[in-house]
Design a protein around this motif. Sequence first.
Motif, PDB file in Angstrom:
ATOM      1  N   PRO A  35       0.805  -1.228   0.000  1.00 46.10           N
ATOM      2  CA  PRO A  35       0.000   0.000   0.000  1.00 46.10           C
ATOM      3  C   PRO A  35       0.837   1.277   0.000  1.00 46.10           C
ATOM      4  O   PRO A  35       0.458   2.275  -0.625  1.00 46.10           O
ATOM      5  CB  PRO A  35      -0.824  -0.126   1.289  1.00 46.10           C
ATOM      6  CG  PRO A  35      -0.929  -1.599   1.522  1.00 46.10           C
ATOM      7  CD  PRO A  35       0.384  -2.162   1.076  1.00 46.10           C
ATOM      8  N   GLN A  36       1.982   1.263   0.692  1.00 49.20           N
ATOM      9  CA  GLN A  36       2.840   2.445   0.691  1.00 49.20           C
ATOM     10  C   GLN A  36       3.644   2.557  -0.595  1.00 49.20           C
ATOM     11  O   GLN A  36       3.969   3.662  -1.044  1.00 49.20           O
ATOM     12  CB  GLN A  36       3.790   2.393   1.898  1.00 49.20           C
ATOM     13  CG  GLN A  36       3.085   2.443   3.242  1.00 49.20           C
ATOM     14  CD  GLN A  36       4.070   2.472   4.384  1.00 49.20           C
ATOM     15  OE1 GLN A  36       4.807   3.431   4.562  1.00 49.20           O
ATOM     16  NE2 GLN A  36       4.091   1.402   5.176  1.00 49.20           N
ATOM     17  N   LEU A  46       2.607   1.854  -3.536  1.00 48.62           N
ATOM     18  CA  LEU A  46       1.773   2.235  -4.675  1.00 48.62           C
ATOM     19  C   LEU A  46       2.013   3.670  -5.111  1.00 48.62           C
ATOM     20  O   LEU A  46       1.866   3.995  -6.290  1.00 48.62           O
ATOM     21  CB  LEU A  46       0.294   2.038  -4.326  1.00 48.62           C
ATOM     22  CG  LEU A  46      -0.214   0.596  -4.342  1.00 48.62           C
ATOM     23  CD1 LEU A  46      -1.663   0.549  -3.895  1.00 48.62           C
ATOM     24  CD2 LEU A  46      -0.071  -0.011  -5.729  1.00 48.62           C
ATOM     25  N   ARG A  47       2.384   4.535  -4.180  1.00 45.84           N
ATOM     26  CA  ARG A  47       2.651   5.929  -4.535  1.00 45.84           C
ATOM     27  C   ARG A  47       3.797   6.036  -5.525  1.00 45.84           C
ATOM     28  O   ARG A  47       3.820   6.925  -6.379  1.00 45.84           O
ATOM     29  CB  ARG A  47       2.978   6.730  -3.268  1.00 45.84           C
ATOM     30  CG  ARG A  47       3.282   8.180  -3.513  1.00 45.84           C
ATOM     31  CD  ARG A  47       3.450   8.916  -2.199  1.00 45.84           C
ATOM     32  NE  ARG A  47       4.462   8.297  -1.357  1.00 45.84           N
ATOM     33  CZ  ARG A  47       5.776   8.577  -1.444  1.00 45.84           C
ATOM     34  NH1 ARG A  47       6.198   9.438  -2.336  1.00 45.84           N
ATOM     35  NH2 ARG A  47       6.623   7.991  -0.641  1.00 45.84           N
ATOM     36  N   ILE A  83       2.464   3.656  -9.067  1.00 49.32           N
ATOM     37  CA  ILE A  83       1.377   4.113  -9.935  1.00 49.32           C
ATOM     38  C   ILE A  83       1.843   4.956 -11.124  1.00 49.32           C
ATOM     39  O   ILE A  83       1.462   4.682 -12.268  1.00 49.32           O
ATOM     40  CB  ILE A  83       0.306   4.860  -9.116  1.00 49.32           C
ATOM     41  CG1 ILE A  83      -0.474   3.879  -8.232  1.00 49.32           C
ATOM     42  CG2 ILE A  83      -0.659   5.617 -10.013  1.00 49.32           C
ATOM     43  CD1 ILE A  83      -1.310   2.890  -9.006  1.00 49.32           C
ATOM     44  N   LEU A 128      -5.441   9.022 -10.567  1.00 42.72           N
ATOM     45  CA  LEU A 128      -4.829   7.993  -9.725  1.00 42.72           C
ATOM     46  C   LEU A 128      -3.613   8.539  -8.992  1.00 42.72           C
ATOM     47  O   LEU A 128      -3.435   8.298  -7.788  1.00 42.72           O
ATOM     48  CB  LEU A 128      -4.437   6.785 -10.576  1.00 42.72           C
ATOM     49  CG  LEU A 128      -5.509   5.720 -10.813  1.00 42.72           C
ATOM     50  CD1 LEU A 128      -4.976   4.634 -11.730  1.00 42.72           C
ATOM     51  CD2 LEU A 128      -5.994   5.121  -9.496  1.00 42.72           C
ATOM     52  N   GLU A 129      -2.747   9.253  -9.715  1.00 36.09           N
ATOM     53  CA  GLU A 129      -1.570   9.832  -9.076  1.00 36.09           C
ATOM     54  C   GLU A 129      -1.978  10.830  -7.999  1.00 36.09           C
ATOM     55  O   GLU A 129      -1.356  10.919  -6.938  1.00 36.09           O
ATOM     56  CB  GLU A 129      -0.697  10.520 -10.121  1.00 36.09           C
ATOM     57  CG  GLU A 129      -0.015   9.562 -11.076  1.00 36.09           C
ATOM     58  CD  GLU A 129       0.888  10.290 -12.046  1.00 36.09           C
ATOM     59  OE1 GLU A 129       1.184  11.483 -11.821  1.00 36.09           O
ATOM     60  OE2 GLU A 129       1.294   9.680 -13.045  1.00 36.09           O
ATOM     61  N   ARG A 137      -4.716  10.768  -6.237  1.00 38.47           N
ATOM     62  CA  ARG A 137      -5.279  10.051  -5.101  1.00 38.47           C
ATOM     63  C   ARG A 137      -4.177   9.461  -4.219  1.00 38.47           C
ATOM     64  O   ARG A 137      -4.212   9.602  -2.985  1.00 38.47           O
ATOM     65  CB  ARG A 137      -6.211   8.941  -5.588  1.00 38.47           C
ATOM     66  CG  ARG A 137      -6.742   8.061  -4.460  1.00 38.47           C
ATOM     67  CD  ARG A 137      -7.677   6.991  -4.992  1.00 38.47           C
ATOM     68  NE  ARG A 137      -8.101   6.086  -3.936  1.00 38.47           N
ATOM     69  CZ  ARG A 137      -9.079   6.325  -3.064  1.00 38.47           C
ATOM     70  NH1 ARG A 137      -9.732   7.477  -3.117  1.00 38.47           N
ATOM     71  NH2 ARG A 137      -9.404   5.464  -2.145  1.00 38.47           N
ATOM     72  N   TYR A 138      -3.201   8.796  -4.833  1.00 41.94           N
ATOM     73  CA  TYR A 138      -2.162   8.140  -4.047  1.00 41.94           C
ATOM     74  C   TYR A 138      -1.070   9.107  -3.607  1.00 41.94           C
ATOM     75  O   TYR A 138      -0.183   8.713  -2.848  1.00 41.94           O
ATOM     76  CB  TYR A 138      -1.549   6.987  -4.847  1.00 41.94           C
ATOM     77  CG  TYR A 138      -2.450   5.782  -4.906  1.00 41.94           C
ATOM     78  CD1 TYR A 138      -2.522   4.896  -3.851  1.00 41.94           C
ATOM     79  CD2 TYR A 138      -3.252   5.547  -6.023  1.00 41.94           C
ATOM     80  CE1 TYR A 138      -3.363   3.798  -3.897  1.00 41.94           C
ATOM     81  CE2 TYR A 138      -4.102   4.454  -6.079  1.00 41.94           C
ATOM     82  CZ  TYR A 138      -4.146   3.583  -5.013  1.00 41.94           C
ATOM     83  OH  TYR A 138      -4.987   2.496  -5.059  1.00 41.94           O
ATOM     84  N   ARG A 141      -1.830  11.868  -1.943  1.00 39.41           N
ATOM     85  CA  ARG A 141      -2.379  12.677  -0.855  1.00 39.41           C
ATOM     86  C   ARG A 141      -1.562  12.570   0.418  1.00 39.41           C
ATOM     87  O   ARG A 141      -1.475  13.509   1.190  1.00 39.41           O
ATOM     88  CB  ARG A 141      -3.819  12.247  -0.566  1.00 39.41           C
ATOM     89  CG  ARG A 141      -4.808  12.646  -1.651  1.00 39.41           C
ATOM     90  CD  ARG A 141      -6.203  12.215  -1.301  1.00 39.41           C
ATOM     91  NE  ARG A 141      -6.293  10.768  -1.130  1.00 39.41           N
ATOM     92  CZ  ARG A 141      -7.421  10.134  -0.838  1.00 39.41           C
ATOM     93  NH1 ARG A 141      -8.544  10.832  -0.671  1.00 39.41           N
ATOM     94  NH2 ARG A 141      -7.442   8.819  -0.699  1.00 39.41           N
ATOM     95  N   SER A 156       1.695  12.221   0.674  1.00 37.27           N
ATOM     96  CA  SER A 156       3.077  12.687   0.548  1.00 37.27           C
ATOM     97  C   SER A 156       3.190  14.160   0.210  1.00 37.27           C
ATOM     98  O   SER A 156       4.255  14.736   0.322  1.00 37.27           O
ATOM     99  CB  SER A 156       3.800  11.872  -0.538  1.00 37.27           C
ATOM    100  OG  SER A 156       3.154  12.047  -1.785  1.00 37.27           O
TER     101      SER A 156
END
Length: 319
Positions: free
Chosen positions: A213-214, A216-217, A220, A284-285, A287-288, A290, A292
């Motif tokens: 999950p971490q 993915l930033r 993606i 998508l970018e 969203r993921y 947020r 950072s």
Amino acid sequence: MSESTLPTTRVHKSEAPGGRREIDAVPLRRPGRWAASAVLVFLLVFLVQGWAANERMQWATVGEHLFAPVVLEGLATTLWLTAAAMAIGVVGGVLLAVLRRSDNPLLSRLSWAYIWAFRGTPLLVQLLFWYFLAAIVPNIGLGVPWGPTFVEFETNQLITQTSAALLGLGLHEAAYMAEIVRSGIASVDEGQTEAAGALGMTRRQTLRRIVLPQALRIIIPPTGNQVISMLKTTSLVSVIAVPELLTSIQAIYSRNFQQIPLLTVACAWYLLAVSVLSVGQFYLERRYGRGSSRDLPSTPLQRLRTALAARRPAPSENR
């Protein structure tokens, strides 16, 4: 002083009622920018006008075939190939990345060898290899090695044109996705893994609940680029006669000899599909990203609202 640190405004001080001094910021004039912009706009208009007014472009032919059934069927095949090949690539890439980081030296080296082989040979060669596999392996069977075979299939029936395209595109993409996923996993601080281990979580649980999950930033953005690249790369399967968009276009202009108008149709559909994918990648970018970044990029709707608000006249003050 660098260009980014140069002042962009000129400050004027004016006397306000009550003895207060107000500062009016006036933007600096940049005639060079305006001149360069005017030249670029002129060249762009000149090129577009010359291209649009060229009678040899046969715009009637472009409009006639833009929504032709065979073209739309080819477009659907292109989109389907893109989605299926990326699914194979993403699943294979995650598996290869996990194996690459494994403590087992055999699994780690096998993953490295796969990535080395599939990234080191051209995709076109791999497509042709899968397509002509029956020349060296006429039959594919399941059974005991060096023993009896229980089930056997003809390679030509098992690996058709579409199957060869999926194998070539998907397995090739998996090698690139493996490196993308591996870099994303490596970006997660090792303290996260150590803390998960201290809480009693297994390596599989740590990977699924904490690390991925971490990561993915980081994963993606390049994955979005790979999807867009895959959409265009599917045009290579025309060499094995898979009926995708470019193959359908080639079939049409081989009969009417209008190559450029038909290729313009293909470019129009590719540009439209890439534009839609680019919008999806942007959201998508966003969203993921947020967790950072505090200053997220504005969406097109937000930018439109800001531009409209700036054009509204300021309300007059009652004195």
